[in-house]
Design an enzyme around this catalytic site. Structure first.
Site, PDB file in Angstrom:
ATOM      1  NE  ARG A  74       7.703  -2.269   6.449  1.00  0.00           N
ATOM      2  CZ  ARG A  74       6.171  -2.264   6.478  1.00  0.00           C
ATOM      3  NH1 ARG A  74       5.489  -1.777   5.612  1.00  0.00           N
ATOM      4  NH2 ARG A  74       5.733  -2.704   7.468  1.00  0.00           N
ATOM      5  NE  ARG A 112       5.550  -0.184  10.085  1.00  0.00           N
ATOM      6  CZ  ARG A 112       4.270  -0.442   9.392  1.00  0.00           C
ATOM      7  NH1 ARG A 112       4.272   0.302   8.183  1.00  0.00           N
ATOM      8  NH2 ARG A 112       3.367  -0.878   9.912  1.00  0.00           N
ATOM      9  NE  ARG A 168      -5.597  -1.025   8.919  1.00  0.00           N
ATOM     10  CZ  ARG A 168      -4.121  -0.849   8.791  1.00  0.00           C
ATOM     11  NH1 ARG A 168      -3.973  -2.251   8.903  1.00  0.00           N
ATOM     12  NH2 ARG A 168      -3.079  -0.307   8.428  1.00  0.00           N
ATOM     13  CE  LYS A 179      -2.030  -1.163   3.527  1.00  0.00           C
ATOM     14  NZ  LYS A 179      -1.497  -2.292   4.189  1.00  0.00           N
ATOM     15  NE  ARG A 216       1.920  -4.891  10.978  1.00  0.00           N
ATOM     16  CZ  ARG A 216       2.786  -4.841  10.179  1.00  0.00           C
ATOM     17  NH1 ARG A 216       4.040  -5.272  10.719  1.00  0.00           N
ATOM     18  NH2 ARG A 216       2.733  -4.153   9.151  1.00  0.00           N
TER      19      ARG A 216
HETATM   20  P1  AP5 Z   1       4.746  -1.581   1.843  1.00  0.00           P
HETATM   21  O1  AP5 Z   1       4.326  -0.740   0.860  1.00  0.00           O
HETATM   22  O2  AP5 Z   1       5.413  -1.012   2.938  1.00  0.00           O
HETATM   23  O3  AP5 Z   1       3.609  -2.318   2.523  1.00  0.00           O
HETATM   24  P2  AP5 Z   1       2.095  -1.812   3.115  1.00  0.00           P
HETATM   25  O4  AP5 Z   1       0.951  -2.516   2.240  1.00  0.00           O
HETATM   26  O5  AP5 Z   1       2.127  -0.514   3.212  1.00  0.00           O
HETATM   27  O6  AP5 Z   1       2.376  -2.532   4.693  1.00  0.00           O
HETATM   28  P3  AP5 Z   1       2.208  -2.070   5.962  1.00  0.00           P
HETATM   29  O7  AP5 Z   1       3.079  -2.882   6.820  1.00  0.00           O
HETATM   30  O8  AP5 Z   1       2.474  -0.542   6.094  1.00  0.00           O
HETATM   31  O9  AP5 Z   1       0.584  -2.296   6.346  1.00  0.00           O
HETATM   32  P4  AP5 Z   1       0.117  -2.224   7.575  1.00  0.00           P
HETATM   33  O10 AP5 Z   1      -1.435  -2.083   7.010  1.00  0.00           O
HETATM   34  O11 AP5 Z   1       0.344  -3.688   8.358  1.00  0.00           O
HETATM   35  O12 AP5 Z   1       0.546  -1.217   8.294  1.00  0.00           O
HETATM   36  P5  AP5 Z   1       0.052   0.505   8.853  1.00  0.00           P
HETATM   37  O13 AP5 Z   1       1.231   1.132   8.881  1.00  0.00           O
HETATM   38  O14 AP5 Z   1      -1.002   0.866   7.701  1.00  0.00           O
HETATM   39  O15 AP5 Z   1       5.593  -2.942   1.311  1.00  0.00           O
HETATM   40  C1  AP5 Z   1       6.173  -3.715   2.262  1.00  0.00           C
HETATM   41  C2  AP5 Z   1       7.525  -4.361   1.894  1.00  0.00           C
HETATM   42  O16 AP5 Z   1       7.404  -5.040   0.671  1.00  0.00           O
HETATM   43  C3  AP5 Z   1       8.535  -2.935   1.476  1.00  0.00           C
HETATM   44  O17 AP5 Z   1       9.765  -3.587   1.743  1.00  0.00           O
HETATM   45  C4  AP5 Z   1       8.514  -2.887  -0.136  1.00  0.00           C
HETATM   46  O18 AP5 Z   1       9.619  -2.426  -0.512  1.00  0.00           O
HETATM   47  C5  AP5 Z   1       8.035  -4.203  -0.450  1.00  0.00           C
HETATM   48  N1  AP5 Z   1       7.449  -4.480  -1.487  1.00  0.00           N
HETATM   49  C6  AP5 Z   1       6.271  -3.517  -1.770  1.00  0.00           C
HETATM   50  N2  AP5 Z   1       5.771  -3.879  -3.037  1.00  0.00           N
HETATM   51  C7  AP5 Z   1       6.239  -4.905  -3.483  1.00  0.00           C
HETATM   52  C8  AP5 Z   1       6.205  -6.029  -4.814  1.00  0.00           C
HETATM   53  N3  AP5 Z   1       5.158  -5.880  -5.411  1.00  0.00           N
HETATM   54  N4  AP5 Z   1       7.089  -7.002  -4.776  1.00  0.00           N
HETATM   55  C9  AP5 Z   1       8.084  -7.161  -3.931  1.00  0.00           C
HETATM   56  N5  AP5 Z   1       8.218  -6.463  -2.883  1.00  0.00           N
HETATM   57  C10 AP5 Z   1       7.573  -5.223  -2.684  1.00  0.00           C
HETATM   58  O19 AP5 Z   1      -0.672   0.195  10.156  1.00  0.00           O
HETATM   59  C11 AP5 Z   1       0.178  -0.029  11.190  1.00  0.00           C
HETATM   60  C12 AP5 Z   1      -0.578  -0.276  12.673  1.00  0.00           C
HETATM   61  O20 AP5 Z   1      -1.109   0.841  12.841  1.00  0.00           O
HETATM   62  C13 AP5 Z   1      -1.603  -1.406  12.342  1.00  0.00           C
HETATM   63  O21 AP5 Z   1      -1.075  -2.767  12.632  1.00  0.00           O
HETATM   64  C14 AP5 Z   1      -2.776  -1.070  13.427  1.00  0.00           C
HETATM   65  O22 AP5 Z   1      -1.999  -1.300  14.767  1.00  0.00           O
HETATM   66  C15 AP5 Z   1      -2.667   0.429  13.267  1.00  0.00           C
HETATM   67  N6  AP5 Z   1      -3.587   1.059  12.318  1.00  0.00           N
HETATM   68  C16 AP5 Z   1      -3.264   1.343  11.124  1.00  0.00           C
HETATM   69  N7  AP5 Z   1      -4.445   1.900  10.559  1.00  0.00           N
HETATM   70  C17 AP5 Z   1      -5.574   1.298  11.323  1.00  0.00           C
HETATM   71  C18 AP5 Z   1      -6.913   1.403  11.235  1.00  0.00           C
HETATM   72  N8  AP5 Z   1      -7.472   1.927  10.139  1.00  0.00           N
HETATM   73  N9  AP5 Z   1      -7.731   0.943  12.377  1.00  0.00           N
HETATM   74  C19 AP5 Z   1      -7.076   0.487  13.312  1.00  0.00           C
HETATM   75  N10 AP5 Z   1      -5.766   0.507  13.524  1.00  0.00           N
HETATM   76  C20 AP5 Z   1      -4.924   0.824  12.472  1.00  0.00           C
HETATM   77 MG    MG Z   2       2.263   1.064   4.739  1.00  0.00          MG
END
Ligand code: AP5
Ligand code: MG
Length: 219
Positions: free
Chosen positions: A130, A164, A91, A16, A175
């Site tokens: 990552r 992270r 989510r 994402k 997660r």
């Molecule tokens: P990356 O682009 O970083 O992936 P991402 O989908 O953004 O993953 P996140 O870990 O950020 O998602 P998440 O939903 O768990 O965390 P968030 O920060 O939103 O890519 C990942 C890796 O893969 C990178 O190294 C990249 O280079 C590589 N990559 C990407 N595309 C690729 C491809 N095509 N091929 C190969 N490699 C690739 O949320 C964190 C926490 O916050 C949650 O766990 C929760 O506790 C809280 N939170 C956030 N939003 C909410 C909500 N709406 N409600 C409640 N709690 C929430």
């Molecule tokens: Mg992200």
């Protein structure tokens, strides 16, 4: 062209943030990542940040009562009048319904939902490799997405990176489990509203982006 008021969905590690970085730059819309907002608040040790940390460190969702308010405050700002991309929100179904209500009130309805689908087996490898620029937050991967110049951020030129806290193996597993359970009803919800576009996230970063670009240009 329809206004781009977007939701970007996908399990942890689906890509994402990686895709959002390109989308917001090309289509000139605001990136709203609830995860980034929480990490900034944790870094600054605000009251909300301290509360969120208790959930994030365990791989659990932050309560809707906190998260929905943050999103509404952000969507109320004028800089999102010309379009936004929500990354990681909603989510669950309650968040989706809250989003409908707030965007209705603000007259900024969601116009498309992009769902990046990746085989769950791939996600752990993505998250464990990552690393992120300490200065600008650009995201890299030790195998799949290295900076062009070793040790130097492509975007801002800085040399320090971090991993992270919630990318530790045990937290990652939780997660993925938490989000997998909530994802299917959300997909059905947006499919019923004819807003959903599924993207194959199991391909190179550039190819994933080409698929997304095609969808967005056709809107
Ligand atoms: P990356 O682009 O970083 O992936 P991402 O989908 O953004 O993953 P996140 O870990 O950020 O998602 P998440 O939903 O768990 O965390 P968030 O920060 O939103 O890519 C990942 C890796 O893969 C990178 O190294 C990249 O280079 C590589 N990559 C990407 N595309 C690729 C491809 N095509 N091929 C190969 N490699 C690739 O949320 C964190 C926490 O916050 C949650 O766990 C929760 O506790 C809280 N939170 C956030 N939003 C909410 C909500 N709406 N409600 C409640 N709690 C929430
Ligand atoms: Mg992200």
């Amino acid at each position: 062209m329809t206004k781009l008021n977007l939701v970007l969905m996908g399990l942890p590690g689906a890509g994402k943030g990686t895709q959002a970085q390109r989308i917001v730059e090309d289509f000139k819309i605001q990136h709203i990542s609830t995860g980034d907002i929480f990490r900034e608040a944790m870094k600054n040790e605000t009251k909300m940040g301290v509360e969120a940390k208790g959930f994030i460190d365990k791989g659990e969702l932050v309560p809707d009562s906190v998260t929905n308010g943050i999103v509404e405050d952000r969507l109320s700002m004028d800089d999102v009048n010309d379009g936004y991309m929500l990354d990681g929100f909603p989510r669950n179904l309650d968040q989706a319904k809250a989003l409908d209500e707030m965007t209705g009130r603000l007259n900024k309805p969601v116009t498309a939902v992009i769902n990046i689908h990746v085989d769950p087996e791939v996600l752990i490898a993505r998250l464990s490799g990552r690393f992120i620029c300490k200065n600008c937050g650009a995201t890299y991967h030790k195998l799949y997405n290295r900076p062009k110049v070793e040790g130097t951020c492509d975007v801002c030129g800085h040399h320090e990176f971090y991993q992270r806290e919630d990318d530790k193996p045990e937290t990652v597993k939780n997660r993925i489990a938490v989000n997998t359970k909530l994802n299917t009803p959300l997909i059905d919800y947006y499919e019923d509203k004819h807003l959903l576009y599924n993207i194959n996230g199991d391909q190179d970063i550039d190819d994933v982006y080409s698929e997304i670009q095609k969808v967005l240009k056709a809107l």
